[in-house]
Design a protein around this motif. Sequence first.
Motif, short mmCIF file in Angstrom:
data_model
loop_
_atom_site.label_atom_id
_atom_site.label_comp_id
_atom_site.label_asym_id
_atom_site.label_seq_id
_atom_site.Cartn_x
_atom_site.Cartn_y
_atom_site.Cartn_z
N PHE A 120 0.84 -1.20 0.00
CA PHE A 120 0.00 0.00 0.00
C PHE A 120 0.88 1.26 0.00
O PHE A 120 1.81 1.39 0.80
CB PHE A 120 -0.93 0.01 1.22
N ASP A 121 0.53 2.21 -0.89
CA ASP A 121 1.24 3.48 -0.92
C ASP A 121 0.95 4.29 0.33
O ASP A 121 1.78 5.05 0.80
CB ASP A 121 0.83 4.28 -2.17
N ARG A 122 -0.27 4.17 0.81
CA ARG A 122 -0.62 4.88 2.04
C ARG A 122 -1.45 3.94 2.90
O ARG A 122 -2.38 3.30 2.41
CB ARG A 122 -1.43 6.14 1.72
N TRP A 123 -1.12 3.84 4.16
CA TRP A 123 -1.92 3.01 5.06
C TRP A 123 -2.00 3.66 6.43
O TRP A 123 -1.05 4.25 6.92
CB TRP A 123 -1.38 1.58 5.15
N GLU A 124 -3.18 3.56 6.99
CA GLU A 124 -3.42 4.02 8.37
C GLU A 124 -4.38 3.04 8.99
O GLU A 124 -5.54 2.96 8.58
CB GLU A 124 -4.00 5.43 8.37
N ILE A 125 -3.88 2.29 9.94
CA ILE A 125 -4.67 1.17 10.47
C ILE A 125 -4.94 1.33 11.95
O ILE A 125 -4.15 1.91 12.70
CB ILE A 125 -3.98 -0.19 10.20
N GLY A 130 -8.95 -1.90 17.37
CA GLY A 130 -9.27 -0.49 17.42
C GLY A 130 -10.34 -0.20 18.45
O GLY A 130 -10.92 -1.12 19.04
N ILE A 131 -10.60 1.09 18.69
CA ILE A 131 -11.67 1.46 19.62
C ILE A 131 -12.64 2.42 18.93
O ILE A 131 -12.32 3.02 17.91
CB ILE A 131 -11.09 2.10 20.91
N TYR A 132 -13.83 2.55 19.51
CA TYR A 132 -14.89 3.33 18.86
C TYR A 132 -14.70 4.84 19.00
O TYR A 132 -15.07 5.58 18.10
CB TYR A 132 -16.26 2.92 19.43
N PHE A 133 -14.17 5.28 20.14
CA PHE A 133 -14.08 6.73 20.34
C PHE A 133 -12.62 7.18 20.43
O PHE A 133 -11.81 6.54 21.10
CB PHE A 133 -14.84 7.15 21.62
N ASP A 134 -12.30 8.27 19.76
CA ASP A 134 -10.95 8.82 19.73
C ASP A 134 -9.92 7.72 19.43
O ASP A 134 -8.99 7.49 20.22
CB ASP A 134 -10.61 9.53 21.06
N PRO A 135 -10.08 7.04 18.32
CA PRO A 135 -9.22 5.89 18.03
C PRO A 135 -7.78 6.30 17.69
O PRO A 135 -7.55 7.37 17.12
CB PRO A 135 -9.88 5.26 16.80
N ALA A 136 -6.85 5.40 18.04
CA ALA A 136 -5.46 5.55 17.60
C ALA A 136 -5.34 4.89 16.23
O ALA A 136 -6.08 3.95 15.91
CB ALA A 136 -4.53 4.87 18.58
N PHE A 137 -4.43 5.41 15.43
CA PHE A 137 -4.10 4.80 14.14
C PHE A 137 -2.59 4.63 14.07
O PHE A 137 -1.84 5.40 14.66
CB PHE A 137 -4.54 5.69 12.97
N ILE A 138 -2.17 3.61 13.34
CA ILE A 138 -0.75 3.44 13.06
C ILE A 138 -0.57 3.63 11.56
O ILE A 138 -1.30 3.03 10.75
CB ILE A 138 -0.26 2.03 13.47
N GLY A 139 0.34 4.50 11.19
CA GLY A 139 0.65 4.72 9.78
C GLY A 139 2.15 4.59 9.57
O GLY A 139 2.89 4.25 10.50
N ALA A 140 2.58 4.88 8.34
CA ALA A 140 4.01 4.77 8.04
C ALA A 140 4.82 5.70 8.93
O ALA A 140 5.99 5.45 9.21
CB ALA A 140 4.25 5.09 6.56
N ASN A 141 4.19 6.81 9.41
CA ASN A 141 4.91 7.77 10.25
C ASN A 141 4.66 7.56 11.74
O ASN A 141 4.90 8.46 12.54
CB ASN A 141 4.52 9.20 9.86
N GLY A 142 4.14 6.43 12.11
CA GLY A 142 3.96 6.15 13.54
C GLY A 142 2.50 6.20 13.97
O GLY A 142 1.60 6.14 13.14
N VAL A 145 -3.46 9.69 17.47
CA VAL A 145 -4.86 9.56 17.89
C VAL A 145 -5.68 10.59 17.14
O VAL A 145 -5.25 11.73 16.95
CB VAL A 145 -4.97 9.79 19.42
N VAL A 146 -6.85 10.19 16.67
CA VAL A 146 -7.74 11.13 16.00
C VAL A 146 -9.01 11.25 16.83
O VAL A 146 -9.67 10.25 17.12
CB VAL A 146 -8.09 10.67 14.56
N LYS A 147 -9.34 12.47 17.22
CA LYS A 147 -10.55 12.70 18.02
C LYS A 147 -11.78 12.42 17.16
O LYS A 147 -11.82 12.78 15.98
CB LYS A 147 -10.60 14.15 18.49
N GLY A 148 -12.78 11.79 17.76
CA GLY A 148 -14.02 11.58 17.03
C GLY A 148 -14.51 10.16 17.10
O GLY A 148 -13.93 9.32 17.82
N TYR A 149 -15.57 9.88 16.36
CA TYR A 149 -16.17 8.54 16.34
C TYR A 149 -15.56 7.74 15.18
O TYR A 149 -15.43 8.25 14.06
CB TYR A 149 -17.68 8.67 16.16
#
Length: 496
Positions: A120-125, A130-142, A145-149
């Motif tokens: 994948f050229d871009r991935w954010e997993i 994962g969790i429903y609220f304010d989930p963390a993501f892991i991408g190529a740059n580490g 956390v993104v606020k929201g649902y």
Amino acid sequence: MLLPVMISAASPSRPNILFIMSDDHSAAAISAYGSKVNKTPNLDRLASQGMRFDHVFCVNSICSPSRATILTGKYSHLNGVPTFNKFDGSQPTVAKYLQAAGYYTGMIGKWHLGGTPTGFDRWEILPGQGIYFDPAFIGANGRHVVKGYVTDVITDLGIDFLKQRLADKPFFLMLHHKAPHHDWQPDAKHKALFAGKTISEPPTLRDDYATRSDAIRECQQKVFSDMTRRDLKLVPPAELKGPARIQWLGAKPTEVEIVTDGKTNTLTGDALNTWKYQRYMQDYLACVQSVDDNVGRLLDWLDTNGLGTNTIVIYTSDQGFFLGDHGLYDKRFMYEDSIKIPFLIRWPGVIKPNSVQNAMAINADFAPLFMELAGQPIPADMQGRSILPLLKSERPADWRTSFYYRYYHDPGDHNTRAHYGVRTETHKLIYFWKINQWECYDLVHDPLELKNIYNDLAQANTIVKLKAELFRLKEEFKDDDQFADKQPPKSEDGQN
Ligand SMILES: [Ca+2]
């Protein structure tokens, strides 16, 4: 490893592919499939503008295996993910093939295959589930956390991928929602839509399991007896802390106090059972409603940004789900509610609007389809078959009329017995190999799968034929019982 590529330059005529997959979304909770429990106007829009497949199945009904099959076009025993173990990212995948063929590739949302995505050229997993609220993501740059649902956030990230894409390349985006996976946490807006609403019960909610193997009696995925206080969103007494609080939440209650109009009622027996089903479905359906809204948001974005015509949009789920059918929740079993997955696909100019496809497809067919859409040869070791002719309402004369299924996670969550089986257009034969018990269903006369006819003498000839077909498929798909006795170790990606 290097992958053979037929066309190295991007061809502008090749379509974009937007593959939206939710987690555990039963087709019975989509109104285009005749839902009796909710309305999904945006998914219905995909169906009315494109094609609804009525017989698409997963070949191993749990999360990680389904994802590995979709990426590789292979069964669990060949892609190496029979249970919740780590996917070997060095093997060929459809993402790698498409990337090498000039597609701009993206993977956003639930990955659940351990490690990090390749191809994948871009991935954010999401880490793990994962969790429903304010989930963390892991991408190529580490990690961030993104606020929201979570369903809104994954859609936002998907739209951002589309905005940032390389415009001289077609794109292939796998957008994987967490919802409506357990533990079904809706956002306030959608929760309000279902709070206090009475959801109709499925006809098999109080199935007595007469005629069945021990497997269904022994499993621990029953709405009435296996949902924990945590699943039912009961609030622990304030004084409970630490391990005592965790223990309270993990217990399966046999009585529950509820407060209605200021009056406290203690529910037990069938009143409690009825309440548990409602409590489960209200949250599940509220999670689905957010997925539906967000699919609408994506379709709108494509249409207003000139991408509506040359983008194939698919909506599916990694498996089906029991919505109280046979008294169950979760998936795993080879019964229809668990193995049948929704599959809606829009492709203006190619797929006739409002069309319905009845041919039998499996999730191993997706990768071959994507290869063909990208103008690539289908690798000989992919085990599925491209459904492209079916999209054009052309059913090849030699199209499959049966498919092979195998579930391995035993011992595992929910105490569900391992089994394999065959489903034809009229019957289903299931073998629980660790307990040496069989089930057989006549899907024409018993579509709800209530009467096991395996021991019915009048069916002896049918059983012989089904067994022959089962073992023919098992051999054809190169299942040598590679994982029959020993499960690979669980992946360490469950960071929740
Ligand atoms: Ca799943």
